[in-house]
Motif scaffolding. Structure first.
Motif, PDB file in Angstrom:
ATOM      1  N   LEU A  41       3.537   0.420   2.865  1.00  0.00           N
ATOM      2  CA  LEU A  41       3.226  -0.610   3.848  1.00  0.00           C
ATOM      3  C   LEU A  41       2.861  -1.927   3.174  1.00  0.00           C
ATOM      4  O   LEU A  41       2.132  -1.947   2.184  1.00  0.00           O
ATOM      5  CB  LEU A  41       2.047  -0.156   4.720  1.00  0.00           C
ATOM      6  CG  LEU A  41       2.250   1.149   5.491  1.00  0.00           C
ATOM      7  CD1 LEU A  41       0.960   1.534   6.213  1.00  0.00           C
ATOM      8  CD2 LEU A  41       3.401   1.018   6.476  1.00  0.00           C
ATOM      9  N   ALA A  42       3.387  -3.007   3.702  1.00  0.00           N
ATOM     10  CA  ALA A  42       3.059  -4.331   3.165  1.00  0.00           C
ATOM     11  C   ALA A  42       1.656  -4.745   3.613  1.00  0.00           C
ATOM     12  O   ALA A  42       1.215  -4.409   4.715  1.00  0.00           O
ATOM     13  CB  ALA A  42       4.079  -5.351   3.641  1.00  0.00           C
ATOM     14  N   VAL A  59      -5.668  15.939   0.312  1.00  0.00           N
ATOM     15  CA  VAL A  59      -5.734  14.675   1.044  1.00  0.00           C
ATOM     16  C   VAL A  59      -4.580  13.775   0.623  1.00  0.00           C
ATOM     17  O   VAL A  59      -4.129  13.802  -0.521  1.00  0.00           O
ATOM     18  CB  VAL A  59      -7.070  13.941   0.817  1.00  0.00           C
ATOM     19  CG1 VAL A  59      -8.217  14.683   1.474  1.00  0.00           C
ATOM     20  CG2 VAL A  59      -7.348  13.746  -0.675  1.00  0.00           C
ATOM     21  N   GLN A  60      -4.123  12.980   1.570  1.00  0.00           N
ATOM     22  CA  GLN A  60      -3.154  11.923   1.300  1.00  0.00           C
ATOM     23  C   GLN A  60      -3.865  10.607   1.562  1.00  0.00           C
ATOM     24  O   GLN A  60      -4.252  10.312   2.693  1.00  0.00           O
ATOM     25  CB  GLN A  60      -1.923  12.064   2.202  1.00  0.00           C
ATOM     26  CG  GLN A  60      -0.834  11.044   1.892  1.00  0.00           C
ATOM     27  CD  GLN A  60       0.344  11.154   2.852  1.00  0.00           C
ATOM     28  OE1 GLN A  60       0.209  10.867   4.032  1.00  0.00           O
ATOM     29  NE2 GLN A  60       1.484  11.584   2.343  1.00  0.00           N
ATOM     30  N   LEU A  61      -4.056   9.836   0.504  1.00  0.00           N
ATOM     31  CA  LEU A  61      -4.856   8.617   0.592  1.00  0.00           C
ATOM     32  C   LEU A  61      -4.093   7.417   0.041  1.00  0.00           C
ATOM     33  O   LEU A  61      -3.211   7.573  -0.815  1.00  0.00           O
ATOM     34  CB  LEU A  61      -6.152   8.768  -0.212  1.00  0.00           C
ATOM     35  CG  LEU A  61      -7.142   9.848   0.222  1.00  0.00           C
ATOM     36  CD1 LEU A  61      -8.282   9.920  -0.789  1.00  0.00           C
ATOM     37  CD2 LEU A  61      -7.675   9.555   1.616  1.00  0.00           C
ATOM     38  N   PRO A  62      -4.435   6.210   0.513  1.00  0.00           N
ATOM     39  CA  PRO A  62      -3.887   5.015  -0.126  1.00  0.00           C
ATOM     40  C   PRO A  62      -4.213   5.022  -1.619  1.00  0.00           C
ATOM     41  O   PRO A  62      -5.287   5.468  -2.024  1.00  0.00           O
ATOM     42  CB  PRO A  62      -4.615   3.871   0.591  1.00  0.00           C
ATOM     43  CG  PRO A  62      -5.042   4.443   1.901  1.00  0.00           C
ATOM     44  CD  PRO A  62      -5.337   5.878   1.632  1.00  0.00           C
ATOM     45  N   CYS A  63      -3.286   4.544  -2.413  1.00  0.00           N
ATOM     46  CA  CYS A  63      -3.469   4.585  -3.872  1.00  0.00           C
ATOM     47  C   CYS A  63      -4.755   3.907  -4.315  1.00  0.00           C
ATOM     48  O   CYS A  63      -5.446   4.388  -5.228  1.00  0.00           O
ATOM     49  CB  CYS A  63      -2.275   3.925  -4.557  1.00  0.00           C
ATOM     50  SG  CYS A  63      -0.752   4.892  -4.461  1.00  0.00           S
ATOM     51  N   GLN A  86       0.841  -1.193   0.000  1.00  0.00           N
ATOM     52  CA  GLN A  86       0.000   0.000   0.000  1.00  0.00           C
ATOM     53  C   GLN A  86       0.879   1.247   0.000  1.00  0.00           C
ATOM     54  O   GLN A  86       1.604   1.503   0.952  1.00  0.00           O
ATOM     55  CB  GLN A  86      -0.925   0.028   1.224  1.00  0.00           C
ATOM     56  CG  GLN A  86      -1.745   1.318   1.321  1.00  0.00           C
ATOM     57  CD  GLN A  86      -2.700   1.307   2.478  1.00  0.00           C
ATOM     58  OE1 GLN A  86      -3.753   0.695   2.410  1.00  0.00           O
ATOM     59  NE2 GLN A  86      -2.349   1.999   3.560  1.00  0.00           N
ATOM     60  N   ASP A  87       0.825   2.011  -1.070  1.00  0.00           N
ATOM     61  CA  ASP A  87       1.505   3.304  -1.144  1.00  0.00           C
ATOM     62  C   ASP A  87       0.434   4.387  -1.089  1.00  0.00           C
ATOM     63  O   ASP A  87      -0.762   4.092  -1.084  1.00  0.00           O
ATOM     64  CB  ASP A  87       2.314   3.401  -2.442  1.00  0.00           C
ATOM     65  CG  ASP A  87       3.511   4.343  -2.309  1.00  0.00           C
ATOM     66  OD1 ASP A  87       3.489   5.203  -1.402  1.00  0.00           O
ATOM     67  OD2 ASP A  87       4.440   4.232  -3.111  1.00  0.00           O
ATOM     68  N   VAL A  88       0.853   5.623  -1.011  1.00  0.00           N
ATOM     69  CA  VAL A  88      -0.111   6.713  -0.896  1.00  0.00           C
ATOM     70  C   VAL A  88       0.072   7.725  -2.026  1.00  0.00           C
ATOM     71  O   VAL A  88       1.146   7.839  -2.623  1.00  0.00           O
ATOM     72  CB  VAL A  88       0.014   7.448   0.457  1.00  0.00           C
ATOM     73  CG1 VAL A  88      -0.337   6.528   1.609  1.00  0.00           C
ATOM     74  CG2 VAL A  88       1.403   8.041   0.640  1.00  0.00           C
ATOM     75  N   SER A  89      -1.009   8.437  -2.315  1.00  0.00           N
ATOM     76  CA  SER A  89      -1.001   9.523  -3.291  1.00  0.00           C
ATOM     77  C   SER A  89      -1.604  10.764  -2.638  1.00  0.00           C
ATOM     78  O   SER A  89      -2.360  10.662  -1.674  1.00  0.00           O
ATOM     79  CB  SER A  89      -1.818   9.157  -4.540  1.00  0.00           C
ATOM     80  OG  SER A  89      -1.271   8.045  -5.210  1.00  0.00           O
ATOM     81  N   ILE A  90      -1.255  11.930  -3.188  1.00  0.00           N
ATOM     82  CA  ILE A  90      -1.802  13.190  -2.687  1.00  0.00           C
ATOM     83  C   ILE A  90      -2.654  13.817  -3.787  1.00  0.00           C
ATOM     84  O   ILE A  90      -2.267  13.843  -4.962  1.00  0.00           O
ATOM     85  CB  ILE A  90      -0.679  14.159  -2.278  1.00  0.00           C
ATOM     86  CG1 ILE A  90       0.112  13.579  -1.098  1.00  0.00           C
ATOM     87  CG2 ILE A  90      -1.255  15.532  -1.891  1.00  0.00           C
ATOM     88  CD1 ILE A  90       1.308  14.412  -0.688  1.00  0.00           C
TER      89      ILE A  90
END
Length: 301
Positions: free
Chosen positions: A268-269, A240-244, A163-167
């Motif tokens: 995060l794995a 917002v910063q959210l999981p991709c 799990q990576d994040v995007s803004i």
């Protein structure tokens, strides 16, 4: 020689639960019924297994020896049932699953719903919580966890993805305040932040040289639920910063615009975890295989 297993599973459950009351709850019995089962077992064996008081119970020396053998015997029986079950072509029985709230609703549940449609004899019970449940204590067959695994000695695990994040931000917010891209561009922008216990998280990003920076966004609103953060972003309250996997859903509908994708400094794995047993039940194996096969479609990796 005849072997009578009546009361053995209840006895083991009492010891593992630590109390008659909790054992009764797990077994869907009354506390009185559990007590009577133990008394009958002691009478049949001709030995006292437990020292009981009004507040606690402890194993006698004979009880400890008997408990150790009962645990091994029940484990062998469970392994035998699993071996027999593996001969069936389709999973069946109840499968209890724990999953994070937002990820569970958006990603895990649809996969398991489809599995249930394919296998009518499989009953799936899903608990949505961001708490790291005790699988053995709470009788959970399978859990999906995001982040570090802290109880790997008692659990088996299979990696499902990252799990990576995007803004991003809403079109209305960006039209009014501009669309930041570079690290310095974010300074002063309103942010919808994640918080837990009153502690607000920060946003961090790597520059082109790989140096980590904290983004100087202004906490406009802080929430402890990622789905609520997405809703606040759609409402135009800030970036917002959210999981991709969640950001992609709102980008597809046009409710949010991604500014920096996959920009987290510590992805995060995601794992499927289950209690370690000699044999894995077919129902658990099928659920794990379904998650492995279908979760990548929701943009995990």
């Amino acid at each position: 020689m005849s072997i009578n297993l009546d009361g053995v599973a209840v006895f083991v459950q009492v010891i593992e639960a630590g109390s008659f009351t909790l054992a009764a709850e797990r077994l869907n019995l009354t506390r009185s019924a559990v007590g009577k089962v133990i008394t009958r077992l002691e009478d049949r064996l001709g030995a006292r297994l437990l020292h009981r008081t009004t507040r606690s119970q402890t194993l006698t020396e004979a009880g400890q020896a008997y408990y150790d053998r009962c645990v091994r015997a029940l484990a062998e029986l469970e392994a035998g049932e699993a071996e027999l079950e593996s001969g069936h072509s389709a999973p069946r029985g109840q499968l209890r699953v724990s999953a994070p709230i937002a990820f569970g609703h958006h990603c895990v549940a649809p996969v398991l719903f489809e599995l249930a449609r394919q296998h009518p004899e499989l009953q799936i019970d899903i608990s949505f919580t961001d708490r790291a449940v005790d699988l053995v204590e709470e009788n959970i067959d399978l859990a999906v966890r995001i982040g570090e695994l802290r109880d790997s000695t008692s659990l088996a695990a299979r990696r499902l993805g990252i799990q990576d994040v995007s803004i991003g931000g809403s079109p209305a917010y960006l039209a009014k305040h501009g669309s930041p891209v570079e690290i310095d561009d974010f300074t002063g922008h309103a942010g919808i932040m994640y918080s837990r216990g009153g502690v607000v998280s920060t946003w961090r990003m790597h520059d082109a040289q790989g140096v980590e920076h904290e983004l100087q966004v202004k906490p406009q609103v802080s929430l402890d639920d990622v789905q609520a953060i997405a809703g606040a972003g759609v409402a135009g309250l800030g970036l917002v910063q959210l999981p991709c996997w969640l950001m992609a859903r709102y980008v597809a509908t046009g409710e949010l615009v991604a500014l920096r994708e996959r920009c987290g400094v510590r992805p995060l794995a995601i794992h499927a975890v289950w209690p370690k047993t000699p044999y894995m039940p077919l129902k658990t194996r099928c659920a794990i295989d379904a998650l492995v096969a279908n979760l990548p479609r929701v943009d995990l990796d």
